[in-house]
Design a protein around this motif. Structure first.
Motif, PDB file in Angstrom:
ATOM      1  N   GLY A 159      44.469  43.814  34.061  1.00  0.00           N
ATOM      2  CA  GLY A 159      45.811  44.231  33.664  1.00  0.00           C
ATOM      3  C   GLY A 159      45.858  44.652  32.204  1.00  0.00           C
ATOM      4  O   GLY A 159      46.493  45.653  31.844  1.00  0.00           O
ATOM      5  N   LEU A 160      45.173  43.886  31.343  1.00  0.00           N
ATOM      6  CA  LEU A 160      45.129  44.230  29.916  1.00  0.00           C
ATOM      7  C   LEU A 160      44.455  45.574  29.696  1.00  0.00           C
ATOM      8  O   LEU A 160      44.934  46.413  28.928  1.00  0.00           O
ATOM      9  N   LEU A 161      43.324  45.784  30.360  1.00  0.00           N
ATOM     10  CA  LEU A 161      42.610  47.055  30.208  1.00  0.00           C
ATOM     11  C   LEU A 161      43.439  48.213  30.764  1.00  0.00           C
ATOM     12  O   LEU A 161      43.465  49.298  30.180  1.00  0.00           O
ATOM     13  N   ALA A 162      44.140  47.963  31.866  1.00  0.00           N
ATOM     14  CA  ALA A 162      44.981  49.017  32.453  1.00  0.00           C
ATOM     15  C   ALA A 162      46.092  49.422  31.500  1.00  0.00           C
ATOM     16  O   ALA A 162      46.378  50.609  31.331  1.00  0.00           O
ATOM     17  N   SER A 163      46.734  48.428  30.863  1.00  0.00           N
ATOM     18  CA  SER A 163      47.836  48.765  29.945  1.00  0.00           C
ATOM     19  C   SER A 163      47.313  49.540  28.738  1.00  0.00           C
ATOM     20  O   SER A 163      48.017  50.365  28.171  1.00  0.00           O
ATOM     21  N   ASP A 164      46.070  49.286  28.352  1.00  0.00           N
ATOM     22  CA  ASP A 164      45.452  49.972  27.224  1.00  0.00           C
ATOM     23  C   ASP A 164      44.989  51.386  27.569  1.00  0.00           C
ATOM     24  O   ASP A 164      45.048  52.287  26.736  1.00  0.00           O
ATOM     25  N   LEU A 165      44.509  51.566  28.805  1.00  0.00           N
ATOM     26  CA  LEU A 165      43.741  52.778  29.121  1.00  0.00           C
ATOM     27  C   LEU A 165      44.371  53.728  30.136  1.00  0.00           C
ATOM     28  O   LEU A 165      43.986  54.894  30.198  1.00  0.00           O
ATOM     29  N   ALA A 166      45.321  53.250  30.941  1.00  0.00           N
ATOM     30  CA  ALA A 166      45.811  54.056  32.071  1.00  0.00           C
ATOM     31  C   ALA A 166      46.361  55.412  31.649  1.00  0.00           C
ATOM     32  O   ALA A 166      46.178  56.408  32.357  1.00  0.00           O
ATOM     33  N   GLU A 167      47.046  55.471  30.515  1.00  0.00           N
ATOM     34  CA  GLU A 167      47.627  56.745  30.075  1.00  0.00           C
ATOM     35  C   GLU A 167      46.682  57.546  29.179  1.00  0.00           C
ATOM     36  O   GLU A 167      46.837  58.749  29.031  1.00  0.00           O
ATOM     37  N   ALA A 168      45.705  56.872  28.585  1.00  0.00           N
ATOM     38  CA  ALA A 168      44.858  57.535  27.586  1.00  0.00           C
ATOM     39  C   ALA A 168      43.523  58.022  28.137  1.00  0.00           C
ATOM     40  O   ALA A 168      42.906  58.915  27.558  1.00  0.00           O
ATOM     41  N   ASP A 169      43.076  57.445  29.259  1.00  0.00           N
ATOM     42  CA  ASP A 169      41.726  57.734  29.745  1.00  0.00           C
ATOM     43  C   ASP A 169      41.743  57.865  31.269  1.00  0.00           C
ATOM     44  O   ASP A 169      41.720  56.866  31.987  1.00  0.00           O
ATOM     45  N   PRO A 170      41.780  59.108  31.777  1.00  0.00           N
ATOM     46  CA  PRO A 170      41.870  59.306  33.232  1.00  0.00           C
ATOM     47  C   PRO A 170      40.691  58.722  34.005  1.00  0.00           C
ATOM     48  O   PRO A 170      40.863  58.224  35.118  1.00  0.00           O
ATOM     49  N   VAL A 171      39.504  58.772  33.432  1.00  0.00           N
ATOM     50  CA  VAL A 171      38.321  58.227  34.119  1.00  0.00           C
ATOM     51  C   VAL A 171      38.440  56.706  34.230  1.00  0.00           C
ATOM     52  O   VAL A 171      38.214  56.124  35.291  1.00  0.00           O
ATOM     53  N   ALA A 172      38.823  56.066  33.135  1.00  0.00           N
ATOM     54  CA  ALA A 172      39.010  54.614  33.147  1.00  0.00           C
ATOM     55  C   ALA A 172      40.134  54.226  34.106  1.00  0.00           C
ATOM     56  O   ALA A 172      40.037  53.205  34.801  1.00  0.00           O
ATOM     57  N   ARG A 173      41.204  55.033  34.142  1.00  0.00           N
ATOM     58  CA  ARG A 173      42.327  54.717  35.042  1.00  0.00           C
ATOM     59  C   ARG A 173      41.860  54.688  36.494  1.00  0.00           C
ATOM     60  O   ARG A 173      42.206  53.774  37.257  1.00  0.00           O
ATOM     61  N   VAL A 174      41.053  55.664  36.881  1.00  0.00           N
ATOM     62  CA  VAL A 174      40.543  55.712  38.260  1.00  0.00           C
ATOM     63  C   VAL A 174      39.645  54.503  38.529  1.00  0.00           C
ATOM     64  O   VAL A 174      39.724  53.877  39.590  1.00  0.00           O
ATOM     65  N   GLN A 175      38.800  54.156  37.564  1.00  0.00           N
ATOM     66  CA  GLN A 175      37.908  53.010  37.726  1.00  0.00           C
ATOM     67  C   GLN A 175      38.716  51.718  37.881  1.00  0.00           C
ATOM     68  O   GLN A 175      38.396  50.864  38.709  1.00  0.00           O
ATOM     69  N   LEU A 176      39.778  51.584  37.104  1.00  0.00           N
ATOM     70  CA  LEU A 176      40.649  50.409  37.211  1.00  0.00           C
ATOM     71  C   LEU A 176      41.418  50.407  38.536  1.00  0.00           C
ATOM     72  O   LEU A 176      41.587  49.357  39.162  1.00  0.00           O
ATOM     73  N   ALA A 177      41.870  51.584  38.960  1.00  0.00           N
ATOM     74  CA  ALA A 177      42.564  51.679  40.251  1.00  0.00           C
ATOM     75  C   ALA A 177      41.639  51.216  41.375  1.00  0.00           C
ATOM     76  O   ALA A 177      42.072  50.520  42.306  1.00  0.00           O
ATOM     77  N   ASN A 178      40.359  51.581  41.285  1.00  0.00           N
ATOM     78  CA  ASN A 178      39.388  51.150  42.293  1.00  0.00           C
ATOM     79  C   ASN A 178      39.193  49.637  42.265  1.00  0.00           C
ATOM     80  O   ASN A 178      39.040  48.998  43.305  1.00  0.00           O
ATOM     81  N   ALA A 179      39.212  49.063  41.057  1.00  0.00           N
ATOM     82  CA  ALA A 179      39.065  47.610  40.928  1.00  0.00           C
ATOM     83  C   ALA A 179      40.246  46.897  41.599  1.00  0.00           C
ATOM     84  O   ALA A 179      40.061  45.936  42.364  1.00  0.00           O
ATOM     85  N   PHE A 180      41.450  47.378  41.320  1.00  0.00           N
ATOM     86  CA  PHE A 180      42.627  46.766  41.942  1.00  0.00           C
ATOM     87  C   PHE A 180      42.609  46.975  43.461  1.00  0.00           C
ATOM     88  O   PHE A 180      43.058  46.113  44.216  1.00  0.00           O
ATOM     89  N   ALA A 181      42.087  48.113  43.914  1.00  0.00           N
ATOM     90  CA  ALA A 181      41.993  48.375  45.353  1.00  0.00           C
ATOM     91  C   ALA A 181      41.053  47.379  46.030  1.00  0.00           C
ATOM     92  O   ALA A 181      41.294  46.947  47.163  1.00  0.00           O
ATOM     93  N   MET A 182      39.971  46.998  45.325  1.00  0.00           N
ATOM     94  CA  MET A 182      39.061  45.982  45.872  1.00  0.00           C
ATOM     95  C   MET A 182      39.786  44.650  46.052  1.00  0.00           C
ATOM     96  O   MET A 182      39.647  43.980  47.083  1.00  0.00           O
ATOM     97  N   TRP A 183      40.553  44.265  45.041  1.00  0.00           N
ATOM     98  CA  TRP A 183      41.321  43.015  45.078  1.00  0.00           C
ATOM     99  C   TRP A 183      42.340  43.062  46.215  1.00  0.00           C
ATOM    100  O   TRP A 183      42.454  42.128  47.026  1.00  0.00           O
ATOM    101  N   GLU A 184      43.046  44.183  46.303  1.00  0.00           N
ATOM    102  CA  GLU A 184      44.032  44.368  47.381  1.00  0.00           C
ATOM    103  C   GLU A 184      43.351  44.300  48.745  1.00  0.00           C
ATOM    104  O   GLU A 184      43.899  43.739  49.705  1.00  0.00           O
ATOM    105  N   GLY A 185      42.151  44.876  48.831  1.00  0.00           N
ATOM    106  CA  GLY A 185      41.405  44.855  50.095  1.00  0.00           C
ATOM    107  C   GLY A 185      41.064  43.442  50.542  1.00  0.00           C
ATOM    108  O   GLY A 185      41.142  43.124  51.734  1.00  0.00           O
ATOM    109  N   LEU A 186      40.681  42.586  49.587  1.00  0.00           N
ATOM    110  CA  LEU A 186      40.396  41.186  49.934  1.00  0.00           C
ATOM    111  C   LEU A 186      41.645  40.497  50.487  1.00  0.00           C
ATOM    112  O   LEU A 186      41.572  39.748  51.464  1.00  0.00           O
ATOM    113  N   LEU A 187      42.786  40.764  49.846  1.00  0.00           N
ATOM    114  CA  LEU A 187      44.042  40.185  50.326  1.00  0.00           C
ATOM    115  C   LEU A 187      44.372  40.693  51.729  1.00  0.00           C
ATOM    116  O   LEU A 187      44.757  39.918  52.614  1.00  0.00           O
ATOM    117  N   ARG A 188      44.218  42.002  51.914  1.00  0.00           N
ATOM    118  CA  ARG A 188      44.532  42.594  53.231  1.00  0.00           C
ATOM    119  C   ARG A 188      43.634  41.997  54.324  1.00  0.00           C
ATOM    120  O   ARG A 188      44.109  41.635  55.409  1.00  0.00           O
TER     121      ARG A 188
END
Length: 198
Positions: free
Chosen positions: A108-137
């Motif tokens: 969450g901290l990295l996302a708030s820092d990078l989501a608007e400034a770094d498109p590559v990092a944003r996608v990488q973070l989105a994938n990380a959250f998708a993994m977490w969501e997948g475990l929950l699902r």
């Protein structure tokens, strides 16, 4: 060509130092020189493993994703019932309490820092959250298979809502230095899931 054991240890030391600094003081305020000093490496050593700061930022995201997912696997790999769901909740609250609610979620901290400034990092973070969501699902689907949760419940939407509750709860707990927001957010979602019990 793979790294030697010593090379791997040096690379991990650099990433670990960069992770700590970027979470403590923010990505933008963390300089390559700061990382060199913290990791006790020369400029040539650092650039041997990472061509620049951006490559190091992406390595930090990978590192933090691994750390977060290791914890989530502890709680979610066995998720197939309401007691298991409560155990996962207790695991997170226990960790949060141990660190006195400081730091928040690294992703969450990295996302708030990078989501608007770094498109590559944003996608990488989105994938990380998708993994977490997948475990929950997957856990919620296991609950459906066992007959704990109605087959008509939308496991995908419920997993996303639970992850959003966790992230919001962690952020508010960090700001308030009190685990209650995380406890309330997750318990409210669990109470909602109970209304969907088979």
């Amino acid at each position: 060509m793979g790294l030697t054991r010593k090379g791997q240890a040096t690379r991990e030391r650099i990433v670990s130092a960069a992770s700590r600094l970027m979470l403590e003081q923010g990505v933008a305020r963390t300089t390559i020189e700061d990382i060199q000093n913290a990791a006790q490496v020369s400029p040539s050593q650092l650039y041997h493993y990472f061509p620049g700061k951006h490559a190091l930022v992406l390595a930090v995201i990978d590192h933090q994703t691994g750390q977060v997912m290791d914890v989530q696997h502890q709680g979610l790999d066995q998720l197939d019932s309401f007691p298991a769901l409560k155990s996962w909740r207790d695991l997170m609250v226990g960790i949060l309490t141990k660190v006195q609610c400081a730091g928040g979620c690294p992703l969450g901290l990295l996302a708030s820092d990078l989501a608007e400034a770094d498109p590559v990092a944003r996608v990488q973070l989105a994938n990380a959250f998708a993994m977490w969501e997948g475990l929950l699902r997957e856990g919620l689907e296991q609950m459906q298979e066992r007959g704990e949760l109605s087959k008509t419940a939308d496991a995908e939407e419920l997993a996303l809502a639970m992850l959003a509750a966790v992230q919001g709860g962690l952020l508010l707990s960090q700001v308030r230095r009190d685990p209650k927001p995380l406890v309330t957010a997750v318990d409210t979602m669990i109470a909602h899931l109970r209304t969907l019990a088979a």
